[in-house]
Design an enzyme around this catalytic site. Sequence first.
Site, PDB file in Angstrom:
ATOM      1  N   CYS A 113       0.900  -1.176   0.016  1.00  0.00           N
ATOM      2  CA  CYS A 113       0.000   0.008   0.063  1.00  0.00           C
ATOM      3  C   CYS A 113       0.911   1.184   0.068  1.00  0.00           C
ATOM      4  O   CYS A 113       0.446   2.313  -0.025  1.00  0.00           O
ATOM      5  CB  CYS A 113      -1.118  -0.018   1.249  1.00  0.00           C
ATOM      6  SG  CYS A 113      -2.080  -1.361   1.003  1.00  0.00           S
ATOM      7  N   HIS A 252      -2.890   7.241   4.324  1.00  0.00           N
ATOM      8  CA  HIS A 252      -3.237   5.859   3.708  1.00  0.00           C
ATOM      9  C   HIS A 252      -4.604   5.589   4.435  1.00  0.00           C
ATOM     10  O   HIS A 252      -4.845   5.697   5.589  1.00  0.00           O
ATOM     11  CB  HIS A 252      -2.253   4.838   3.812  1.00  0.00           C
ATOM     12  CG  HIS A 252      -2.739   3.517   3.171  1.00  0.00           C
ATOM     13  ND1 HIS A 252      -3.320   3.278   2.108  1.00  0.00           N
ATOM     14  CD2 HIS A 252      -2.535   2.372   3.817  1.00  0.00           C
ATOM     15  CE1 HIS A 252      -3.706   2.128   1.788  1.00  0.00           C
ATOM     16  NE2 HIS A 252      -3.104   1.388   2.925  1.00  0.00           N
ATOM     17  N   ASN A 282     -10.015   0.487   1.251  1.00  0.00           N
ATOM     18  CA  ASN A 282      -8.676   0.418   1.332  1.00  0.00           C
ATOM     19  C   ASN A 282      -8.241   0.192  -0.261  1.00  0.00           C
ATOM     20  O   ASN A 282      -8.615  -0.975  -0.654  1.00  0.00           O
ATOM     21  CB  ASN A 282      -7.945  -0.557   2.136  1.00  0.00           C
ATOM     22  CG  ASN A 282      -6.509  -0.475   1.928  1.00  0.00           C
ATOM     23  OD1 ASN A 282      -5.906   0.097   1.192  1.00  0.00           O
ATOM     24  ND2 ASN A 282      -5.831  -0.940   2.959  1.00  0.00           N
TER      25      ASN A 282
END
Length: 325
Positions: A113, A252, A282
């Site tokens: 990520c 994030h 996400n």
Amino acid sequence: MKYAKIQGTGSCAPDNVLSNEDLEKIIDTSDEWITTRTGIKQRRIVDKGKYTSDLAMEACIRALDDANMPASELDGIILGTISPDFIFPSTACILQSQLGCGNIMAFDLLAGCSGFQYALHVGNGMICSGQSKNLLIVGAEVLSRIMDYEDRSTCILFGDGAGAVVLTQSDEPGVMSSILNSDGDNWEMLYMPGGGSRIPATEESVKNRDHYLKMNGRDVFKVAVKSLETSSVAAVEKANLKPDDIDLFVPHQANLRIIDAVRKRLDMPEEKVYINLDKYGNTSSASVPIALDEAVKAGRAKEGDIILTAAFGAGFTWGASIFKL
Ligand code: ACO
């Protein structure tokens, strides 16, 4: 001294919505559980026949448009992803062909990520050293294709999307600091077993569901909070700033509880943190650039503002950056 400056932003999310209520129909979960544990209400899922490159392409066109720059002026594309169209060739090369730029450098970067955060760091270095002038820095994912919709502990978290920025050479900052870290000791906490040289695709690997993301969420949670905090603090210090100087924190978008824990540790008011995970879940490498683009378009991040971004992901990898818009 040359700096790298964000000249334009763009993002793209598929139209299809997968809500918590939709998930209630296919796995043993509830809107209440997902909302209180994660903050996520829905995620976007691509149509059959659409791929990571398609989302990336749309985000890049929008970023170039925002930067008022033709693709012919680019000299490189760096794309963070954990769900490329193929393992090879790179999705960045597919973009290079579709965008109609010249035979410029184009490569994918795999950092979980933190893919966009890593790509921004690499792009910043290339621009400051004079190797590049105009780069597309992209984060793009079709995570729905590596999600196990029989695993309630992971499939509720992730969605599809893409975000991009045009990074260009400037006499003024621009990127003021960038920090990257990794720790591979616990890589098994978050990974996809199949499709690489350890477990190539076989009938057995498919039967074992090896081509889906696996995660030990509880342990990942703890590492995420700590690493987001330490890299954010390090980026602020490296830029010779104080936390108060930050106009907007774009973290994030993994879990509202993670973001809230980091925000409290940084002693930052809620209104300085941009959150859109309720809408997209996400989206891994795409999460920071989508959030940044939305913040810019919504007027939450304006020219001259000082932005902190931070990400954490598989590897583990993590990092943070400070830039002036
Ligand atoms: N619905 C209902 N119950 C569930 C669900 C679900 N979707 N998923 C798990 N549960 C159950 C578990 O089985 C467990 O039940 P038990 O107590 O009877 O065993 C209970 O809920 C609690 O499970 P935990 O895993 O302890 O729940 P937790 O509060 O830790 O929340 C979560 C889980 C949301 C995954 C959290 O740990 C998390 O967000 N972790 C970080 C994950 C993350 O951010 N990953 C992204 C990294 S970025 C990248 O590179 C991809």
